[in-house]
Design a protein around this motif. Sequence first.
Motif, PDB file in Angstrom:
ATOM      1  N   PRO A   1      72.078  51.756  -3.410  1.00  0.00           N
ATOM      2  CA  PRO A   1      71.726  53.170  -3.214  1.00  0.00           C
ATOM      3  C   PRO A   1      70.598  53.628  -4.115  1.00  0.00           C
ATOM      4  CG  PRO A   1      74.082  52.868  -3.681  1.00  0.00           C
ATOM      5  CD  PRO A   1      73.415  51.588  -3.985  1.00  0.00           C
ATOM      6  N   SER A   2      70.076  54.809  -3.810  1.00  0.00           N
ATOM      7  CA  SER A   2      69.094  55.475  -4.667  1.00  0.00           C
ATOM      8  C   SER A   2      69.428  56.955  -4.709  1.00  0.00           C
ATOM      9  CB  SER A   2      67.671  55.247  -4.151  1.00  0.00           C
ATOM     10  OG  SER A   2      67.534  55.738  -2.834  1.00  0.00           O
ATOM     11  N   TYR A   3      68.759  57.656  -5.624  1.00  0.00           N
ATOM     12  CA  TYR A   3      69.005  59.085  -5.788  1.00  0.00           C
ATOM     13  C   TYR A   3      67.674  59.798  -5.962  1.00  0.00           C
ATOM     14  CZ  TYR A   3      70.648  63.489  -7.767  1.00  0.00           C
ATOM     15  OH  TYR A   3      70.880  64.823  -7.994  1.00  0.00           O
ATOM     16  N   PHE A   4      67.422  60.791  -5.100  1.00  0.00           N
ATOM     17  CA  PHE A   4      66.205  61.591  -5.155  1.00  0.00           C
ATOM     18  C   PHE A   4      66.527  62.936  -5.795  1.00  0.00           C
ATOM     19  CE2 PHE A   4      63.535  59.862  -1.332  1.00  0.00           C
ATOM     20  CZ  PHE A   4      63.796  58.554  -1.726  1.00  0.00           C
ATOM     21  N   SER A   5      65.984  63.198  -6.977  1.00  0.00           N
ATOM     22  CA  SER A   5      66.110  64.532  -7.561  1.00  0.00           C
ATOM     23  C   SER A   5      65.117  65.472  -6.863  1.00  0.00           C
ATOM     24  CB  SER A   5      65.813  64.485  -9.058  1.00  0.00           C
ATOM     25  OG  SER A   5      64.460  64.102  -9.281  1.00  0.00           O
TER      26      SER A   5
ATOM     27  N   ALA B   1      79.241  64.012  -9.226  1.00  0.00           N
ATOM     28  CA  ALA B   1      78.908  65.381  -8.830  1.00  0.00           C
ATOM     29  C   ALA B   1      77.577  65.821  -9.443  1.00  0.00           C
ATOM     30  CB  ALA B   1      80.018  66.334  -9.245  1.00  0.00           C
ATOM     31  N   TYR B   2      77.175  65.166 -10.548  1.00  0.00           N
ATOM     32  CA  TYR B   2      75.929  65.519 -11.239  1.00  0.00           C
ATOM     33  C   TYR B   2      75.178  64.236 -11.578  1.00  0.00           C
ATOM     34  CZ  TYR B   2      78.676  69.780 -11.971  1.00  0.00           C
ATOM     35  OH  TYR B   2      79.455  70.888 -11.776  1.00  0.00           O
ATOM     36  N   GLU B   3      73.839  64.306 -11.479  1.00  0.00           N
ATOM     37  CA  GLU B   3      73.000  63.164 -11.838  1.00  0.00           C
ATOM     38  C   GLU B   3      71.866  63.649 -12.744  1.00  0.00           C
ATOM     39  OE1 GLU B   3      73.426  60.050 -11.364  1.00  0.00           O
ATOM     40  OE2 GLU B   3      74.864  59.888  -9.707  1.00  0.00           O
ATOM     41  N   GLY B   4      71.488  62.817 -13.713  1.00  0.00           N
ATOM     42  CA  GLY B   4      70.507  63.215 -14.707  1.00  0.00           C
ATOM     43  C   GLY B   4      69.058  63.037 -14.303  1.00  0.00           C
ATOM     44  N   GLY B   5      68.790  62.499 -13.131  1.00  0.00           N
ATOM     45  CA  GLY B   5      67.422  62.281 -12.670  1.00  0.00           C
ATOM     46  C   GLY B   5      67.395  61.241 -11.563  1.00  0.00           C
ATOM     47  N   ALA B   6      66.231  61.063 -10.956  1.00  0.00           N
ATOM     48  CA  ALA B   6      66.086  60.109  -9.855  1.00  0.00           C
ATOM     49  C   ALA B   6      66.311  58.684 -10.344  1.00  0.00           C
ATOM     50  CB  ALA B   6      64.699  60.231  -9.236  1.00  0.00           C
ATOM     51  N   TRP B   7      66.998  57.879  -9.533  1.00  0.00           N
ATOM     52  CA  TRP B   7      67.235  56.484  -9.911  1.00  0.00           C
ATOM     53  C   TRP B   7      67.327  55.591  -8.679  1.00  0.00           C
ATOM     54  CZ3 TRP B   7      71.630  55.034  -7.462  1.00  0.00           C
ATOM     55  CH2 TRP B   7      72.719  55.912  -7.412  1.00  0.00           C
ATOM     56  N   TYR B   8      67.208  54.304  -8.950  1.00  0.00           N
ATOM     57  CA  TYR B   8      67.406  53.283  -7.922  1.00  0.00           C
ATOM     58  C   TYR B   8      68.394  52.261  -8.475  1.00  0.00           C
ATOM     59  CZ  TYR B   8      66.048  50.949  -3.580  1.00  0.00           C
ATOM     60  OH  TYR B   8      66.059  50.429  -2.308  1.00  0.00           O
ATOM     61  N   SER B   9      69.436  51.988  -7.719  1.00  0.00           N
ATOM     62  CA  SER B   9      70.426  50.996  -8.120  1.00  0.00           C
ATOM     63  C   SER B   9      69.768  49.625  -8.254  1.00  0.00           C
ATOM     64  CB  SER B   9      71.541  50.934  -7.074  1.00  0.00           C
ATOM     65  OG  SER B   9      72.402  49.854  -7.298  1.00  0.00           O
TER      66      SER B   9
END
Length: 406
Positions: free
Chosen positions: A229-233, A184-192
């Motif tokens: 996956p990746s995550y865009f803040s 539900a929460y992520e600490g910053g942008a990342w790439y698996s």
Amino acid sequence: MNRNVIICRSILENPAITQRELAQALDVSLGTANNLVKECISEHLIALAGAGGAYELLPSGLELLKQYKVDGALIIAAGFGSRFVPLTFEIPKGLLEVFGERMIERQIRQLHEVGVQNITIVVGYLKEKFEYLIDKYDVKLLYNPEYSSKNTLTTIYRAREVLRGRNMYVLSSDNWMRHNMYHAYEGGAWYSSVFMEGETSEWCLDYNKKGRIGSVSVGGIDQWVMYGPSYFSKEFSEKFLPVLEAYYELPGTEQFYWENVYMDMLSGEAAKRLPNLKEAHDDIDMYINRRPEDEVYEFENLEELRKFDIKYQRHSDNEAMELVARVFKVPESEITEIRCLKSGMTNKSFLFKVKDRHYICRIPGPGTELLINRRQEKAVYDVVAGLGITEKIIYFDGDTGYKIAE
């Protein structure tokens, strides 16, 4: 990457979490995890809840998490999936089943489990096949009209307003995760990332002690690579999207992945290409998200999928594969070296190998019965058979137009 967010998130999810488990969640040593916990206690984000060793998330910790809440997910599902023909002639790659569950549905379910409900799927090839997901999961579909001629840079460009100003997962419909790696929460942008032993042609990551990615290179030996996956803040997208928008307008970037833009930003190439764009000269933060072995899967072709889910060795639920197996009297597992041939005006075709010989299977395209009389075509082949002026026909169905030739 805000490590305090990871600690607060972990305690919110499991108040009884141990410091060893926190170290694993943070991807740091036990000593570093202990120091970070002490820091969070001193900043009144968390507190020890009692003698049992459990932690308590304090109001300041909850307040910290609010700005790091995940707003939604963007799932890329526009491409054809040429390495999975003939299966993808009938169904998009992301809708293929693994252990009885469609890959895209597994990801949607995992997102829902952590409360991520706002999901947009970028579609293109066979877009109508995804429409059932609107009613089943309340997702949104976004059509990319350039899916057949351009790569994922264009997909992200078409979805840029979905990402702008939001914290968003960016996923591929054809990934399969053994465990739920979303939060539900992520600490910053990342790439698996996963570790590849030996030589690899994947995109390799160089990163510092805190996990910040410093450069990306294609190919290497014994490397952590971009995988899954990746995550865009919000902060990442604020810097990244203007550069991607400018790249979309540059000639020669039609076959770029969105990762090409990110790689150029890290190397300084984007600043050279776009000297007047401020964001192209800024540092951009994305962190490696190192995943355990056998957790994230990107199936490159049908052979890999067969090794993972043995159902595809016996029965792929595909008309063309079933036909080839029947004609040659072999199990589907003996149909190998499958490769897509460029689709023609009227046909879809693929190459394959059975018992050390190579063949082509032609699948008539929709509506071709209005253009070509397949029975007459077969009659011509029958008349000239043995004259050595055509390919060697193994099978021809004058009703369906399916043809197998050596």
